[in-house]
Scaffold this motif. Structure first.
Motif, mmCIF file in Angstrom:
data_model
loop_
_atom_site.group_PDB
_atom_site.id
_atom_site.type_symbol
_atom_site.label_atom_id
_atom_site.label_comp_id
_atom_site.label_asym_id
_atom_site.label_seq_id
_atom_site.Cartn_x
_atom_site.Cartn_y
_atom_site.Cartn_z
ATOM 1 N N UNK B 30 33.186 41.575 33.035
ATOM 2 C CA UNK B 30 33.323 40.993 34.377
ATOM 3 C C UNK B 30 34.173 41.911 35.243
ATOM 4 N N UNK B 31 33.928 41.871 36.540
ATOM 5 C CA UNK B 31 34.737 42.643 37.493
ATOM 6 C C UNK B 31 35.393 41.675 38.474
ATOM 7 N N UNK B 32 36.715 41.652 38.468
ATOM 8 C CA UNK B 32 37.452 40.797 39.406
ATOM 9 C C UNK B 32 37.403 41.466 40.767
ATOM 10 N N UNK B 33 36.880 40.771 41.744
ATOM 11 C CA UNK B 33 36.574 41.444 43.011
ATOM 12 C C UNK B 33 37.072 40.678 44.227
ATOM 13 N N UNK B 34 38.213 40.002 44.095
ATOM 14 C CA UNK B 34 38.697 39.338 45.313
ATOM 15 C C UNK B 34 40.163 39.568 45.613
ATOM 16 N N UNK B 35 40.930 40.192 44.670
ATOM 17 C CA UNK B 35 42.327 40.505 45.011
ATOM 18 C C UNK B 35 42.490 41.961 45.425
ATOM 19 N N UNK B 36 41.485 42.799 45.131
ATOM 20 C CA UNK B 36 41.551 44.209 45.512
ATOM 21 C C UNK B 36 40.157 44.819 45.400
#
Lengths: 283, 283
Positions: B30-36
């Protein structure tokens, strides 16, 4: 081109893919080895990179840096730095010298203890200024970092204390001699740091600034070898930290400020005594 | 095993060798894509890793995280995080949930803006607490970060201001509807941040705390896309920063405290007007 490449904190594989490509193709590679260390030595890095590395000690870096910058305008020269390249003033200075000589430079960033310390669960935006705790000698016992820890705590902020490293320090006796002799390397442990802080606390309590002392019971977090497989974290009081052994270097010590419930929950897993962490809000 | 892997700040090749090996062998990524954000998108990462990635948005991460942790006790699940994994509270929370479920976890650190900001020449140990500057709305205009900047400056410390990111924010109108509609992504620029700070300064000057305002002439450093090839750094007054365009995101703003001669020398190369940096000691 001069490249300053961060190695991160653990072992050879913590270099970035970009950094590794540059190292493999560079003409000369130096390893800065006196402001920090990895859990592996030069040989492990050489084996992983498939090339030789020159150790850059304090003399080589601070006195001229001529060797490192030699022909760097037309050759690719790498300085490997544990953590991130801008952790130490020395490296800023090297880049300025390169600029004076019209040598282009490039920085490859990596993790440093300043952000990796988040692994203990304390939120990075709750940290105040970072301090360094130096080894005391019989005639040099500075304590200005203590006031800054207190200053952070008054504002509810945690303090990351970077602990002293003595690598390739000439012995006092050899300072005036032609051939220098060096002391064995020393790395301050969280236990030594806590001991020094407790000594300052006694001095402060005996002086007139009584109110500004660090309570013996204040919650601290000791971290060792952050980012490596043998990473160790302990949360306990300052007094208990004095008797805590976290094993081989590097160590860092955090003096906690005001704790957020999520921080308490996360820290609890590292608590010597879970109740201490739960109660720490009141200290 | 749950892996939280830092991606660093620039592009696909800023992942560490250790991180890349884990990504290549993992069951789900998964790629976290809302804090940076990185300067490259999901597709560039997929191409470089040779595998598919699922975008983890705020809903997926905050509301349960069940999907991410599903079968993570027997499969290898990776959450990729721009910068270092512990930059945001959300990730601490995810690790705590994993612990509750007896899912082992491992962190692979990387550079974050908190240490990479050293690239502008300001020494990291001269920074006080980091603040976040949020986007104002018509009815929500918080300014508590302002006091903390002043608090740092009083102590001679620099302040790193992290600037707001709005990704996948539901529109006000759709909040009560079944199908959410989202606003276009927004990334606060150094110009917008300076504008907001100047507005607070006017409010402060009109109130009774006159002495505690940030001078319009105080030295600031704007940094954009740190660690990437298109990195840009500008040093100028807060007033000038309002009219400065550093291009595409991400931006961060530093409000300078007391400057050391080496910091001034290094910063000068980024000065809009070199004299401003030289004189800044007096502001």
């Amino acid at each position: 081109m001069l490249y300053l490449i961060g190695l991160g904190l653990g072992d050879a594989k913590d270099i970035t893919v970009k950094g590794l490509e540059i190292v493999k193709n560079a003409d000369r590679v130096y390893l800065e080895a006196y402001t920090s260390i990895l859990t592996v030595g030069k040989e492990a890095l050489e084996q992983f990179y498939g090339r030789s590395i020159v150790i850059a000690d304090r003399d080589l870096l601070e006195q001229g840096a001529q060797e490192i910058l030699f022909e760097a305008d037309c050759k690719d020269v790498v300085l490997l730095v544990v953590g991130d390249p801008f952790g130490a003033t020395t490296h800023t200075d090297l880049v300025l010298r390169a600029k004076e000589l019209n040598i282009p430079f490039r920085i490859i960033h990596n993790a440093s203890i300043l952000n990796a310390v988040g692994c203990c669960g304390l939120q990075l935006y709750n940290f105040g200024e970072t301090v360094s705790i130096p080894y005391w000698t019989d005639c040099w016992q500075p304590d200005s970092f203590y006031e800054r820890i207190i200053g952070n705590r008054v504002r509810g902020l945690h303090t990351l204390c970077l602990l002293d490293i003595k690598v390739k320090e000439p012995t006092l006796e050899s300072l005036t001699k032609k051939v220098k002799e060096y002391m064995p390397p020393r790395f301050m442990s969280v236990s030594e740091a806590a001991d020094q802080l407790l000594k300052i606390t006694i001095n402060v309590k005996n002086s007139e600034n009584n109110g500004k002392a660090l309570p013996e019971e204040c919650l601290c977090v000791g971290v060792a070898r952050v980012g490596s497989d043998s990473q160790k974290i302990i949360a306990c009081s300052l007094k208990q930290m004095k008797d805590t052994d976290l094993g081989p270097p590097l160590h860092s010590l955090i003096i906690c400020g005001k704790l957020h419930p999520l921080e308490i929950e996360y820290l609890s897993q590292f608590a010597l005594n879970e109740q201490d962490v739960q109660n720490s809000v009141e200290v």
